[in-house]
Design an enzyme around this catalytic site. Sequence first.
Site, PDB file in Angstrom:
ATOM      1  N   CYS A  46     -36.545 -66.528 -39.479  1.00 18.66           N
ATOM      2  CA  CYS A  46     -37.637 -67.140 -38.721  1.00 18.66           C
ATOM      3  C   CYS A  46     -38.802 -67.478 -39.641  1.00 18.66           C
ATOM      4  O   CYS A  46     -38.772 -67.208 -40.845  1.00 18.66           O
ATOM      5  CB  CYS A  46     -38.086 -66.211 -37.595  1.00 18.66           C
ATOM      6  SG  CYS A  46     -39.178 -64.888 -38.129  1.00 18.66           S
ATOM      7  N   THR A  48     -41.667 -66.108 -39.869  1.00 16.59           N
ATOM      8  CA  THR A  48     -42.246 -64.920 -40.488  1.00 16.59           C
ATOM      9  C   THR A  48     -41.496 -64.554 -41.764  1.00 16.59           C
ATOM     10  O   THR A  48     -42.098 -64.191 -42.784  1.00 16.59           O
ATOM     11  CB  THR A  48     -42.220 -63.738 -39.505  1.00 16.59           C
ATOM     12  OG1 THR A  48     -42.983 -64.081 -38.353  1.00 16.59           O
ATOM     13  CG2 THR A  48     -42.807 -62.485 -40.138  1.00 16.59           C
ATOM     14  N   HIS A  51     -42.618 -66.706 -44.506  1.00 20.09           N
ATOM     15  CA  HIS A  51     -43.907 -66.247 -45.041  1.00 20.09           C
ATOM     16  C   HIS A  51     -43.708 -65.061 -45.985  1.00 20.09           C
ATOM     17  O   HIS A  51     -44.382 -64.953 -47.016  1.00 20.09           O
ATOM     18  CB  HIS A  51     -44.841 -65.855 -43.896  1.00 20.09           C
ATOM     19  CG  HIS A  51     -45.439 -67.017 -43.163  1.00 20.09           C
ATOM     20  ND1 HIS A  51     -46.226 -67.966 -43.776  1.00 20.09           N
ATOM     21  CD2 HIS A  51     -45.379 -67.378 -41.858  1.00 20.09           C
ATOM     22  CE1 HIS A  51     -46.623 -68.861 -42.895  1.00 20.09           C
ATOM     23  NE2 HIS A  51     -46.116 -68.529 -41.719  1.00 20.09           N
ATOM     24  N   HIS A  69     -35.147 -59.685 -38.496  1.00 19.16           N
ATOM     25  CA  HIS A  69     -35.279 -58.984 -37.212  1.00 19.16           C
ATOM     26  C   HIS A  69     -34.611 -59.728 -36.059  1.00 19.16           C
ATOM     27  O   HIS A  69     -34.535 -59.204 -34.959  1.00 19.16           O
ATOM     28  CB  HIS A  69     -36.762 -58.768 -36.878  1.00 19.16           C
ATOM     29  CG  HIS A  69     -37.559 -60.027 -36.873  1.00 19.16           C
ATOM     30  ND1 HIS A  69     -38.149 -60.537 -38.011  1.00 19.16           N
ATOM     31  CD2 HIS A  69     -37.855 -60.907 -35.881  1.00 19.16           C
ATOM     32  CE1 HIS A  69     -38.772 -61.659 -37.720  1.00 19.16           C
ATOM     33  NE2 HIS A  69     -38.606 -61.917 -36.433  1.00 19.16           N
ATOM     34  N   GLU A  70     -34.119 -60.951 -36.278  1.00 23.52           N
ATOM     35  CA  GLU A  70     -33.387 -61.687 -35.247  1.00 23.52           C
ATOM     36  C   GLU A  70     -31.907 -61.382 -35.446  1.00 23.52           C
ATOM     37  O   GLU A  70     -31.271 -61.977 -36.313  1.00 23.52           O
ATOM     38  CB  GLU A  70     -33.617 -63.197 -35.387  1.00 23.52           C
ATOM     39  CG  GLU A  70     -35.059 -63.627 -35.287  1.00 23.52           C
ATOM     40  CD  GLU A  70     -35.220 -65.140 -35.435  1.00 23.52           C
ATOM     41  OE1 GLU A  70     -36.369 -65.601 -35.366  1.00 23.52           O
ATOM     42  OE2 GLU A  70     -34.216 -65.850 -35.625  1.00 23.52           O
ATOM     43  N   CYS A  99     -47.308 -47.173 -31.115  1.00 22.24           N
ATOM     44  CA  CYS A  99     -47.729 -45.776 -31.286  1.00 22.24           C
ATOM     45  C   CYS A  99     -47.746 -45.008 -29.974  1.00 22.24           C
ATOM     46  O   CYS A  99     -47.555 -43.793 -29.957  1.00 22.24           O
ATOM     47  CB  CYS A  99     -49.101 -45.716 -31.967  1.00 22.24           C
ATOM     48  SG  CYS A  99     -50.497 -46.225 -30.915  1.00 22.24           S
ATOM     49  N   CYS A 102     -52.777 -45.614 -28.614  1.00 25.50           N
ATOM     50  CA  CYS A 102     -53.994 -46.420 -28.769  1.00 25.50           C
ATOM     51  C   CYS A 102     -54.436 -46.983 -27.412  1.00 25.50           C
ATOM     52  O   CYS A 102     -53.685 -46.935 -26.433  1.00 25.50           O
ATOM     53  CB  CYS A 102     -53.741 -47.549 -29.768  1.00 25.50           C
ATOM     54  SG  CYS A 102     -52.642 -48.841 -29.128  1.00 25.50           S
ATOM     55  N   CYS A 105     -51.863 -49.450 -25.903  1.00 26.37           N
ATOM     56  CA  CYS A 105     -50.670 -48.774 -25.362  1.00 26.37           C
ATOM     57  C   CYS A 105     -50.996 -48.068 -24.045  1.00 26.37           C
ATOM     58  O   CYS A 105     -50.221 -48.151 -23.075  1.00 26.37           O
ATOM     59  CB  CYS A 105     -50.119 -47.781 -26.379  1.00 26.37           C
ATOM     60  SG  CYS A 105     -49.247 -48.534 -27.764  1.00 26.37           S
ATOM     61  N   CYS A 113     -49.685 -53.265 -29.418  1.00 25.11           N
ATOM     62  CA  CYS A 113     -50.255 -51.997 -29.887  1.00 25.11           C
ATOM     63  C   CYS A 113     -51.215 -52.245 -31.051  1.00 25.11           C
ATOM     64  O   CYS A 113     -50.955 -53.076 -31.925  1.00 25.11           O
ATOM     65  CB  CYS A 113     -49.102 -51.092 -30.324  1.00 25.11           C
ATOM     66  SG  CYS A 113     -49.548 -49.652 -31.292  1.00 25.11           S
TER      67      CYS A 113
END
Length: 347
Positions: A46, A48, A51, A69-70, A99, A102, A105, A113
Amino acid sequence: MRAQEYAGGGRAAKYAGEGRIEIGQDPVSPPREDQVQIRVAYCGICGTDLHILHGHMDQRVSPPQAIGHEMSGTVEAVGDGVDGVKPGDIVTVMPLDWCGDCPACRAGHQHICQNLAFVGIETTGAMQELWTVPARLVIPLPEGVSLQHAALVEPLAVAAHDVRRSRLVANETALVIGGGPIGQLIALVARQTGADVILAEPNADRRAFAARHGAHAVDPLTEDLAAIVQERTGGAGADVVFEVAGLAATALDATNHARTRGRLVMVAIHPKPVPIDLHRVFWRELELLGARVYEREDFDRAIALIAAGAVPADELISATVPLSDTLAAFETLTSAQALKVLIDVQN
């Protein structure tokens, strides 16, 4: 949100810094308690990931590191305490590790998050033969779903979230500015929602893809986009405008195409501040919405669309290449010659 919860094994395509991808070999260890070891079948690339390759995210990545991650794959083994999946199941991963403590969340917005770790960036990713992740991130897939098609679930979930965030409904008009992979997926989800879709994209091949799948494709460099939007909406303007191109000029122009009380959804990542016509936002009482990643219901919708054959998965996948050709696949995407390239991780 702990990097030690993620592990790899076998052959891996690793970002090694300074535009380099190296193919390495890592030892294999069994999954620990509450972990799932996945034999990765396919991993998509992707924006990202591009990048990362170009060094823009070195502050978040730890080279040499497998990224990606895909993905889709088959459960290889599970650790103690794992329920819901078993060896042999086909799965994907929702790559967000929050997490839980926070303010975001606690308000129920775990996907954004304030301490979010994005799996495959802050942790080792899916471009490796065996990938071990926390069981809480693993999502089973229906029987019969193609593993190649399943690798599109994550980016399709992005589009499902963008459309859901926009509150788009049937018979509304959606303008998608930018016809890259996410723009095309937004157009497809919007069409599945029952909307009339206009897609603005200079690339002729991408316009042709959009037109084949129900969008009114416009070349904004040679056609009058504003006039076309006005004509198709009876002078009202688009109900929703999705800014997916990521250019300062398109962000500035986006407000011009929205109807009174229309919604403008910022999908593209603008790393630096860009001008927005706030007078237009005021004058037409527009809503400006951010849309980032996805929630579980977006993954569920993406899986349902893939399983039903409601998106043209085979057309979206421009090429599938072996793990050894990962760098060449990145170069193909960098030159905008393809929509989606998959890495066949086991070859």
